[in-house]
Design an enzyme around this catalytic site. Structure first.
Site, PDB file in Angstrom:
ATOM      1  N   HIS A 135      30.913  43.941  36.881  1.00 11.43           N
ATOM      2  CA  HIS A 135      31.827  43.739  35.752  1.00 11.43           C
ATOM      3  C   HIS A 135      32.062  45.010  34.941  1.00 11.43           C
ATOM      4  O   HIS A 135      32.829  44.971  33.971  1.00 11.43           O
ATOM      5  CB  HIS A 135      31.343  42.620  34.806  1.00 11.43           C
TER       6      HIS A 135
ATOM      7  N   ASP B 213      29.864  42.336  43.594  1.00  9.16           N
ATOM      8  CA  ASP B 213      30.286  41.041  43.048  1.00  9.16           C
ATOM      9  C   ASP B 213      31.769  40.822  43.326  1.00  9.16           C
ATOM     10  O   ASP B 213      32.621  41.258  42.567  1.00  9.16           O
ATOM     11  CB  ASP B 213      30.016  41.027  41.544  1.00  9.16           C
TER      12      ASP B 213
ATOM     13  N   HIS C 114      32.668  34.413  46.631  1.00  7.91           N
ATOM     14  CA  HIS C 114      34.044  34.462  46.123  1.00  7.91           C
ATOM     15  C   HIS C 114      34.631  35.843  46.371  1.00  7.91           C
ATOM     16  O   HIS C 114      33.930  36.850  46.350  1.00  7.91           O
ATOM     17  CB  HIS C 114      34.125  34.082  44.639  1.00  7.91           C
TER      18      HIS C 114
ATOM     19  N   GLU D  14      36.663  32.498  40.836  1.00 10.50           N
ATOM     20  CA  GLU D  14      35.395  32.339  40.129  1.00 10.50           C
ATOM     21  C   GLU D  14      35.354  33.173  38.859  1.00 10.50           C
ATOM     22  O   GLU D  14      34.876  32.715  37.815  1.00 10.50           O
ATOM     23  CB  GLU D  14      34.244  32.729  41.055  1.00 10.50           C
ATOM     24  N   GLU D  15      35.860  34.399  38.917  1.00 13.06           N
ATOM     25  CA  GLU D  15      35.781  35.281  37.757  1.00 13.06           C
ATOM     26  C   GLU D  15      36.655  34.809  36.602  1.00 13.06           C
ATOM     27  O   GLU D  15      36.394  35.139  35.444  1.00 13.06           O
ATOM     28  CB  GLU D  15      36.172  36.710  38.146  1.00 13.06           C
TER      29      GLU D  15
ATOM     30  N   ASP E  39      37.567  36.908  44.694  1.00 10.32           N
ATOM     31  CA  ASP E  39      38.244  37.457  43.523  1.00 10.32           C
ATOM     32  C   ASP E  39      37.279  38.336  42.747  1.00 10.32           C
ATOM     33  O   ASP E  39      36.052  38.169  42.823  1.00 10.32           O
ATOM     34  CB  ASP E  39      38.803  36.338  42.639  1.00 10.32           C
TER      35      ASP E  39
END
Length: 451
Positions: free
Chosen positions: A423, A123, A90, A157-158, A92
């Site tokens: 994150h 990520d 992903h 996705e996030e 995003d």
């Protein structure tokens, strides 16, 4: 050996991987128009589409998914009779959070102490480059690919809004494959080749508490008037017992993890826990992270300290996240959390608990030929046997893919390892891990094509 020309090719491609990752990280592709312009996600999607088209993928296009975002899709035919492998990632990313906490700009790839820093560096834009570098190395060494390929790169996705899941359900033929490589996890520790064998599911609940028609002066009314913020804090405190274990009735909290074990010492270092601060919960660290539920308060809606007045609060809200281990039914867990929250609101306050999202836990079957091919690839790339670990996070798409394609093997790998700090502020990727995982994927595709 198979590894030698591929390893050399991957190594020679690393400067290109860094330059590409810098371009991709520069897009603040947070799929939340309240925080960043939607055009940034569109630019990132177009970059990804162009990159895979340049590697020979045909029919590359942007899919408009039901949540208003775009996913990138493409395919490439391999030798006749070859199996089909779907590559997932992903583009995003999470918001940067406290931008002042970043040592270097969040959306500017910066090399420091041998690592590459930037939001999405691991990520999941680093995993997009893992896919691209593996494909480029195979084409450089072999002139093509030993399997038929599909690629899907998600755009939300996030956010957990399920756009790609709903699109796949409406177009079930699109992502059909014999093996699916989910590039969105990583190694248990840097240098230890790892497949992720289980994922916890997740649900998010919004709790709203109302006690008064409006705020009141805390001097004139405090002490007798029911404070909604105090009621919220008491309700949230009830979610855990004195040890820090989840105390929600109806949820099992004594499961154990039998696979690779996460030492407390290593976990403390990876999580950057301050000296003297204890871990929460009981059981092994692996039990707590991968086999048991966990509850986290994601946010509280209350007056900020700056500008706060001497008031008894009339209303307060919180977002509560529940991670659900394999073996626990999603709806059962959601119902238990909602019931617990409403039962523990004090003062007879008015309260509502609204389920905002949910995804089932996932367990992989690691006994098929794709896992055999991955184990051989990891052994060759790392000179270390593959291990299987759990992952406390959630990828709801995995269960959608399992439902749509029950015979497909789903293999979860990636460039993320504990020190990447996904994150969080100062997210980074270890370029050595990116190089070795790209080599691993290239070797996997050769091995699987030969099955």
């Amino acid at each position: 050996m198979t590894q030698q020309p591929l390893a050399a090719a991957v190594r020679s491609l690393m400067p290109r991987a860094k330059a590409d990752l810098a371009e991709l990280v520069a897009f603040p592709s947070v799929a939340d128009p309240r925080q960043f312009p939607v055009e940034e996600c569109e630019k990132a999607a177009r970059w990804v589409a162009d990159a895979f088209a340049a590697e020979g993928f045909t029919g590359v296009r942007l899919l408009d998914t039901p949540d208003g975002t775009q996913s990138v899709y493409g395919e490439l035919a391999g030798p006749e009779g070859a199996p089909t492998v779907l590559l997932y990632s992903h583009y995003d990313v999470q918001p940067p959070l406290d931008e002042a906490g970043w040592t270097s700009p969040a959306f500017e790839l910066t090399e420091r102490d041998g690592r590459w820093y930037g939001r999405g560096a691991a990520d999941c834009k680093g995993n997009i480059l893992m896919h691209l570098t593996a494909l480029r190395a195979l084409r450089e060494v072999d002139g093509g690919y030993p399997v038929s390929l599909k690629v899907i790169v998600e755009g939300s996705e996030e956010q957990g809004t399920g756009g790609l899941e709903r699109y796949a359900e409406a177009h079930p033929e699109l992502l059909a494959a014999d093996a699916i490589v989910i590039g969105d996890t990583g190694n248990f520790t840097a240098g230890l080749p790892t497949v992720t064998a289980s994922l916890r599911g997740m649900t998010v609940v919004e709790l709203t508490i109302d006690t008064l028609a409006g705020n009141l002066h805390s001097g004139a009314f405090g002490g007798a008037a029911p404070d909604a913020l105090q009621a919220l804090v008491r309700t949230l405190a009830s979610l855990h017992d004195e040890h820090g274990d989840v105390a929600v009735q109806g949820l099992t909290t004594d499961q154990t993890w039998s696979g690779v074990q996460y030492s407390e010492e290593q976990f403390r270092a990876d999580a950057r826990i301050l000296d003297g601060v204890e871990l929460t919960g009981t059981g092994t660290v692996s039990d707590r992270l991968w086999a048991r539920p966990s509850v986290t308060v994601l946010g509280i809606e209350a007056p900020p300290m700056v500008g706060a007045t001497s008031s008894v609060q009339a209303a307060a809200k919180a977002l509560v996240s529940l991670r659900i281990p394999p073996g626990t039914d999603l709806k059962t867990a959601q119902d238990a959390l909602v019931a617990h929250l409403l039962a523990h609101v004090p003062f007879g306050a008015r309260a509502t608990a609204t389920i905002l999202s949910g995804g089932d836990p996932f367990n992989a079957d690691t006994t098929g030929p794709a896992y055999e091919a991955m184990a051989a690839a990891m052994q060759e790339a790392y000179a270390t046997p593959m291990v299987a670990s759990g992952e406390g996070g959630s990828i709801p798409l995995c269960n959608t893919l399992r439902t749509l394609y029950p015979t497909a093997e789903i293999v979860l790998i990636g460039v993320e390892e504990p020190t990447t700090q996904i994150h969080a502020v100062n997210e980074s990727v270890d370029p050595e891990e990116l190089e070795r995982m790209a080599l691993t994927e290239a070797l996997f595709l050769k091995n699987y094509g030969a099955v």
